[in-house]
Design a protein around this motif. Structure first.
Motif, PDB file in Angstrom:
ATOM      1  N   PHE A 266       0.797  -1.228   0.000  1.00  0.00           N
ATOM      2  CA  PHE A 266       0.000   0.000   0.000  1.00  0.00           C
ATOM      3  C   PHE A 266       0.836   1.288   0.000  1.00  0.00           C
ATOM      4  O   PHE A 266       0.305   2.354  -0.273  1.00  0.00           O
ATOM      5  N   GLY A 267       2.116   1.165   0.320  1.00  0.00           N
ATOM      6  CA  GLY A 267       2.939   2.378   0.417  1.00  0.00           C
ATOM      7  C   GLY A 267       3.709   2.672  -0.855  1.00  0.00           C
ATOM      8  O   GLY A 267       4.946   2.741  -0.839  1.00  0.00           O
ATOM      9  N   HIS A 268       2.990   2.855  -1.955  1.00  0.00           N
ATOM     10  CA  HIS A 268       3.665   3.090  -3.239  1.00  0.00           C
ATOM     11  C   HIS A 268       4.366   4.459  -3.267  1.00  0.00           C
ATOM     12  O   HIS A 268       5.260   4.684  -4.081  1.00  0.00           O
ATOM     13  N   HIS A 269       3.939   5.361  -2.391  1.00  0.00           N
ATOM     14  CA  HIS A 269       4.552   6.681  -2.346  1.00  0.00           C
ATOM     15  C   HIS A 269       5.817   6.696  -1.494  1.00  0.00           C
ATOM     16  O   HIS A 269       6.541   7.698  -1.474  1.00  0.00           O
ATOM     17  N   ILE A 270       6.090   5.606  -0.777  1.00  0.00           N
ATOM     18  CA  ILE A 270       7.268   5.538   0.092  1.00  0.00           C
ATOM     19  C   ILE A 270       8.510   5.289  -0.765  1.00  0.00           C
ATOM     20  O   ILE A 270       8.490   4.494  -1.705  1.00  0.00           O
ATOM     21  N   ALA A 271       9.601   5.983  -0.427  1.00  0.00           N
ATOM     22  CA  ALA A 271      10.846   5.876  -1.195  1.00  0.00           C
ATOM     23  C   ALA A 271      11.375   4.443  -1.184  1.00  0.00           C
ATOM     24  O   ALA A 271      11.187   3.696  -0.209  1.00  0.00           O
ATOM     25  N   LEU A 272      12.076   4.074  -2.272  1.00  0.00           N
ATOM     26  CA  LEU A 272      12.576   2.706  -2.425  1.00  0.00           C
ATOM     27  C   LEU A 272      13.540   2.331  -1.303  1.00  0.00           C
ATOM     28  O   LEU A 272      13.522   1.200  -0.812  1.00  0.00           O
ATOM     29  N   HIS A 273      14.391   3.276  -0.876  1.00  0.00           N
ATOM     30  CA  HIS A 273      15.373   2.932   0.157  1.00  0.00           C
ATOM     31  C   HIS A 273      14.703   2.606   1.491  1.00  0.00           C
ATOM     32  O   HIS A 273      15.240   1.830   2.283  1.00  0.00           O
ATOM     33  N   ILE A 274      13.509   3.160   1.737  1.00  0.00           N
ATOM     34  CA  ILE A 274      12.768   2.821   2.959  1.00  0.00           C
ATOM     35  C   ILE A 274      12.302   1.363   2.899  1.00  0.00           C
ATOM     36  O   ILE A 274      12.390   0.625   3.890  1.00  0.00           O
ATOM     37  N   HIS A 275      11.811   0.945   1.721  1.00  0.00           N
ATOM     38  CA  HIS A 275      11.394  -0.449   1.545  1.00  0.00           C
ATOM     39  C   HIS A 275      12.568  -1.409   1.776  1.00  0.00           C
ATOM     40  O   HIS A 275      12.422  -2.431   2.456  1.00  0.00           O
ATOM     41  N   VAL A 276      13.746  -1.058   1.216  1.00  0.00           N
ATOM     42  CA  VAL A 276      14.915  -1.932   1.349  1.00  0.00           C
ATOM     43  C   VAL A 276      15.375  -1.999   2.803  1.00  0.00           C
ATOM     44  O   VAL A 276      15.690  -3.079   3.319  1.00  0.00           O
ATOM     45  N   LEU A 277      15.380  -0.856   3.482  1.00  0.00           N
ATOM     46  CA  LEU A 277      15.789  -0.834   4.885  1.00  0.00           C
ATOM     47  C   LEU A 277      14.832  -1.635   5.763  1.00  0.00           C
ATOM     48  O   LEU A 277      15.252  -2.394   6.638  1.00  0.00           O
ATOM     49  N   MET A 278      13.522  -1.474   5.528  1.00  0.00           N
ATOM     50  CA  MET A 278      12.534  -2.206   6.311  1.00  0.00           C
ATOM     51  C   MET A 278      12.640  -3.708   6.063  1.00  0.00           C
ATOM     52  O   MET A 278      12.506  -4.520   6.987  1.00  0.00           O
ATOM     53  N   ALA A 279      12.901  -4.088   4.811  1.00  0.00           N
ATOM     54  CA  ALA A 279      13.063  -5.513   4.496  1.00  0.00           C
ATOM     55  C   ALA A 279      14.313  -6.085   5.161  1.00  0.00           C
ATOM     56  O   ALA A 279      14.357  -7.270   5.493  1.00  0.00           O
ATOM     57  N   SER A 280      15.317  -5.230   5.380  1.00  0.00           N
ATOM     58  CA  SER A 280      16.548  -5.679   6.032  1.00  0.00           C
ATOM     59  C   SER A 280      16.373  -5.813   7.532  1.00  0.00           C
ATOM     60  O   SER A 280      16.986  -6.685   8.165  1.00  0.00           O
ATOM     61  N   VAL A 281      15.520  -4.962   8.109  1.00  0.00           N
ATOM     62  CA  VAL A 281      15.356  -4.939   9.563  1.00  0.00           C
ATOM     63  C   VAL A 281      14.875  -6.284  10.094  1.00  0.00           C
ATOM     64  O   VAL A 281      15.383  -6.794  11.102  1.00  0.00           O
ATOM     65  N   TYR A 282      13.884  -6.891   9.389  1.00  0.00           N
ATOM     66  CA  TYR A 282      13.321  -8.122   9.937  1.00  0.00           C
ATOM     67  C   TYR A 282      14.219  -9.336   9.709  1.00  0.00           C
ATOM     68  O   TYR A 282      13.878 -10.442  10.150  1.00  0.00           O
ATOM     69  N   THR A 283      15.363  -9.160   9.050  1.00  0.00           N
ATOM     70  CA  THR A 283      16.338 -10.234   8.981  1.00  0.00           C
ATOM     71  C   THR A 283      17.589  -9.915   9.787  1.00  0.00           C
ATOM     72  O   THR A 283      18.467 -10.780   9.930  1.00  0.00           O
ATOM     73  N   LEU A 284      17.698  -8.704  10.334  1.00  0.00           N
ATOM     74  CA  LEU A 284      18.850  -8.309  11.126  1.00  0.00           C
ATOM     75  C   LEU A 284      18.544  -8.261  12.618  1.00  0.00           C
ATOM     76  O   LEU A 284      19.307  -8.766  13.440  1.00  0.00           O
ATOM     77  N   ILE A 285      17.423  -7.647  12.976  1.00  0.00           N
ATOM     78  CA  ILE A 285      17.111  -7.398  14.383  1.00  0.00           C
ATOM     79  C   ILE A 285      16.816  -8.678  15.168  1.00  0.00           C
ATOM     80  O   ILE A 285      17.387  -8.881  16.251  1.00  0.00           O
ATOM     81  N   PRO A 286      15.921  -9.585  14.689  1.00  0.00           N
ATOM     82  CA  PRO A 286      15.646 -10.794  15.489  1.00  0.00           C
ATOM     83  C   PRO A 286      16.881 -11.636  15.810  1.00  0.00           C
ATOM     84  O   PRO A 286      17.066 -12.006  16.981  1.00  0.00           O
ATOM     85  N   PRO A 287      17.773 -11.958  14.841  1.00  0.00           N
ATOM     86  CA  PRO A 287      18.959 -12.741  15.213  1.00  0.00           C
ATOM     87  C   PRO A 287      19.847 -12.046  16.236  1.00  0.00           C
ATOM     88  O   PRO A 287      20.516 -12.715  17.034  1.00  0.00           O
ATOM     89  N   MET A 288      19.859 -10.701  16.228  1.00  0.00           N
ATOM     90  CA  MET A 288      20.699  -9.967  17.174  1.00  0.00           C
ATOM     91  C   MET A 288      20.098  -9.942  18.572  1.00  0.00           C
ATOM     92  O   MET A 288      20.797 -10.113  19.578  1.00  0.00           O
ATOM     93  N   LEU A 289      18.777  -9.757  18.669  1.00  0.00           N
ATOM     94  CA  LEU A 289      18.134  -9.565  19.967  1.00  0.00           C
ATOM     95  C   LEU A 289      17.621 -10.855  20.611  1.00  0.00           C
ATOM     96  O   LEU A 289      17.444 -10.894  21.839  1.00  0.00           O
ATOM     97  N   ASN A 290      17.351 -11.883  19.821  1.00  0.00           N
ATOM     98  CA  ASN A 290      16.815 -13.128  20.385  1.00  0.00           C
ATOM     99  C   ASN A 290      17.676 -13.700  21.512  1.00  0.00           C
ATOM    100  O   ASN A 290      17.158 -14.025  22.590  1.00  0.00           O
ATOM    101  N   PRO A 291      19.003 -13.869  21.313  1.00  0.00           N
ATOM    102  CA  PRO A 291      19.806 -14.427  22.419  1.00  0.00           C
ATOM    103  C   PRO A 291      19.865 -13.505  23.627  1.00  0.00           C
ATOM    104  O   PRO A 291      19.960 -13.975  24.765  1.00  0.00           O
ATOM    105  N   ILE A 292      19.795 -12.190  23.407  1.00  0.00           N
ATOM    106  CA  ILE A 292      19.799 -11.248  24.529  1.00  0.00           C
ATOM    107  C   ILE A 292      18.518 -11.392  25.340  1.00  0.00           C
ATOM    108  O   ILE A 292      18.543 -11.443  26.576  1.00  0.00           O
TER     109      ILE A 292
END
Length: 333
Positions: A266-292
């Motif tokens: 639904f966010g076609h007006h959102i800049a492409l780099h925001i989409h790429v960053l958001m897609a990266s977050v859900y593969t970076l944050i859980p592995p980092m925070l889960n053991p903590i």
């Protein structure tokens, strides 16, 4: 790298751009990627080691947590090394076979982690609703079968994607505006009819992640129903406290992913780099925070970790004392 719209040309080499629009900030972004990767590797490896080397932690809950830690390491490794190569060395060139392999392993580990979170919810349900039968229901043999089923489901679901991508002809472009290869992104730069790819991607989403979320939700409805029928307030608090870590991990895993899917839809007006960053977050944050999260909230793991740290500090302190006051050197390590 060149692009082409000629129908007779099929690209076999592609160029990953990283985060389009933020090329001048790639070096700064790489610091966050690198730190998160190091924390994920160290945290999950330590968690894996503590669980495997302590017989007291060979209970079902910790064995599932061990599976989660191993999957987290693979998931972050699918993303970060490639991203750092782009950020640091501008090494975004990737072959079609490597790109498809990356799609396979990224999707495989993501679906596997979702399956592990589902069985961890089932584990909490059994522990709270049937505490006296917990170890007799979740035997080591059953845990092994569950693990095989999780990874077999992921393999059987993702493997057809390789054939759906191999059949495509990439005559439009060889530029991928992302830090990694993904199924639909790769399909969209082909010059074929990709309706099969779109519908199969939708089927995978519904039959794995969406189904897992629904089953996890049902598990927690049953858990809450059982907890609020416990007469003792302290017992209710203790039962709910055992679920806190798992709920936090669920939110970390599914929350950014759902938000990313919604913004792409639904966010076609959102800049492409925001989409790429958001897609990266859900593969970076859980592995980092889960053991903590599990290290802090799980008393047995926290005690063993702190005990190991205290032992190392005491040994090092003793080593310094001996070197300082004795006329000869004694090697402690």
């Amino acid at each position: 790298m060149t692009t082409s719209n000629h129908p007779g040309v099929s690209h076999t080499i592609f160029d990953l751009l990283g985060i389009p629009g933020l090329e001048d900030k790639h070096m700064w972004i790489s610091i966050a990627f690198f730190i998160s990767y190091v924390i994920a590797l160290l945290g999950n490896s330590l968690l894996f080691f503590i669980i495997l080397t302590n017989l007291s932690l060979h209970a079902p809950m910790y064995l599932f947590l061990c599976m989660l830690a191993g999957t987290d390491v693979v998931l972050s490794t699918c993303i970060v090394p490639q991203a750092l190569a782009i950020f640091w060395f501008h090494a975004g060139e990737i072959s079609l076979d490597r790109c498809i392999a990356q799609v396979f392993f990224l999707s495989y580990t993501f679906i596997s982690e979702s399956g592990i979170l589902l069985v961890m919810a089932f584990d909490r349900y059994i522990a709270i609703c049937y505490p006296l039968r917990y170890t007799t229901i979740l035997t080591h043999a059953l845990i092994g079968k569950i693990g095989v089923a999780i990874f077999l489901r992921s393999y059987c679901t993702v493997f057809p994607m390789t054939f759906l991508l191999k059949r495509l002809t990439f005559c439009k472009s060889n530029i991928i505006p992302n830090i990694t290869c993904k199924h639909i992104i790769l399909a969209k730069i082909s010059c074929n009819d990709i309706r099969v790819n779109i519908w199969y991607g939708f089927f995978v989403l519904i039959s794995t992640l969406v189904l897992d979320v629904v089953l996890i939700f049902i598990s927690y409805v049953l858990i809450l129903h059982a907890v609020f029928h416990i007469p003792s307030r302290d017992a209710r608090h203790k039962a709910l406290n055992t679920c806190v870590s798992h709920v936090c991990v669920i939110i970390l895993f599914y929350g950014p992913g759902i938000f990313s899917v919604l913004t792409q839809r639904f966010g076609h007006h959102i800049a492409l780099h925001i989409h790429v960053l958001m897609a990266s977050v859900y593969t970076l944050i859980p592995p980092m925070l889960n053991p903590i999260i599990y290290g802090i909230k799980t008393k047995q793991i926290w005690d063993l970790t702190c005990g190991s740290c205290h032992l190392v500090l005491r040994l090092r302190a003793g080593h310094i004392f001996l070197k300082e006051y004795l006329p000869f050197e004694i090697q402690v390590f």
